[in-house]
Scaffold this motif. Structure first.
Motif, short mmCIF file in Angstrom:
data_model
loop_
_atom_site.label_atom_id
_atom_site.label_comp_id
_atom_site.label_asym_id
_atom_site.label_seq_id
_atom_site.Cartn_x
_atom_site.Cartn_y
_atom_site.Cartn_z
N ALA A 121 23.41 11.25 26.48
CA ALA A 121 24.74 10.65 26.55
C ALA A 121 25.70 11.53 27.35
CB ALA A 121 25.28 10.41 25.15
N CYS A 122 25.63 12.84 27.14
CA CYS A 122 26.47 13.77 27.90
C CYS A 122 26.19 13.63 29.39
CB CYS A 122 26.21 15.20 27.43
SG CYS A 122 27.06 16.48 28.38
N GLU A 123 24.92 13.66 29.75
CA GLU A 123 24.55 13.58 31.16
C GLU A 123 24.99 12.24 31.76
OE1 GLU A 123 20.87 14.86 33.99
OE2 GLU A 123 20.35 14.10 32.00
N ALA A 124 24.80 11.15 31.03
CA ALA A 124 25.21 9.84 31.53
C ALA A 124 26.71 9.77 31.75
CB ALA A 124 24.76 8.74 30.56
N ASN A 125 27.47 10.36 30.84
CA ASN A 125 28.93 10.37 30.99
C ASN A 125 29.37 11.24 32.15
OD1 ASN A 125 30.89 9.08 28.75
ND2 ASN A 125 28.83 9.38 27.91
N PRO A 157 34.99 8.62 26.92
CA PRO A 157 33.52 8.60 26.95
C PRO A 157 32.98 7.17 26.85
CG PRO A 157 34.30 10.30 25.46
CD PRO A 157 35.51 9.48 25.86
N ILE A 158 31.95 6.91 27.63
CA ILE A 158 31.32 5.60 27.61
C ILE A 158 30.18 5.61 26.59
CG2 ILE A 158 31.93 5.04 29.99
CD1 ILE A 158 28.97 5.75 30.73
N ALA A 159 29.91 4.45 26.03
CA ALA A 159 28.79 4.31 25.09
C ALA A 159 27.48 4.32 25.87
CB ALA A 159 28.93 3.02 24.30
N VAL A 160 26.52 5.01 25.34
CA VAL A 160 25.20 5.09 25.96
C VAL A 160 24.18 4.64 24.92
CG1 VAL A 160 23.47 6.64 26.95
CG2 VAL A 160 25.89 6.97 27.47
N ASN A 161 23.31 3.73 25.32
CA ASN A 161 22.28 3.26 24.40
C ASN A 161 21.17 4.28 24.31
OD1 ASN A 161 23.59 0.86 23.84
ND2 ASN A 161 22.61 -0.23 25.50
N ALA A 162 21.31 5.19 23.37
CA ALA A 162 20.29 6.20 23.12
C ALA A 162 20.04 6.22 21.62
CB ALA A 162 20.75 7.57 23.61
N ALA A 163 18.86 6.61 21.23
CA ALA A 163 18.54 6.70 19.81
C ALA A 163 19.46 7.71 19.16
CB ALA A 163 17.08 7.13 19.64
#
Length: 105
Positions: free
Chosen positions: A15-19, A89-95
């Motif tokens: 999620a950090c990397e995606a943001n 921060p954007i939502a990321v679909n991660a477990a």
């Protein structure tokens, strides 16, 4: 430039990397699972910076993603970092992140 120590297996790191990608934050990702040199560098930060990591260690958290700025500042709350930059921060679909009791793995 921010150096991010983490793992591609960690949902928080993903999620950090995606943001950071989404907001064009200049960073480099150092996978602590793929290269022992990265793990060693991360552990040096974790073992010598109690003000950053002690709270996380007490709750059995590894402390990743750990973000290090060019001037040596270390932080683990990347969401607050983005908010302080005026970014949401954007939502990321991660477990969900794993915990010591294996809930959320």
């Amino acid at each position: 430039m921010i150096t991010v120590y983490g793992s591609k297996m960690c949902p928080d790191c993903v999620a950090c990397e995606a943001n950071f990608e989404h907001y064009n934050v200049e960073y480099q990702f150092r996978d602590i699972m793929a290269d022992l040199r990265n793990l060693k560098k991360f552990l040096i930060y974790r073992d010598t910076m109690p003000e950053v990591f002690d709270r996380l260690i007490k709750i059995h958290d590894i402390g990743i993603p750990a973000c290090v700025t060019e001037d040596g500042q270390v932080f683990t709350d990347w969401e607050s970092y983005l908010k302080n930059q005026g970014l949401e921060p954007i939502a990321v679909n991660a477990a969900p992140a794993c915990s010591i009791d294996h809930k959320g793995c």
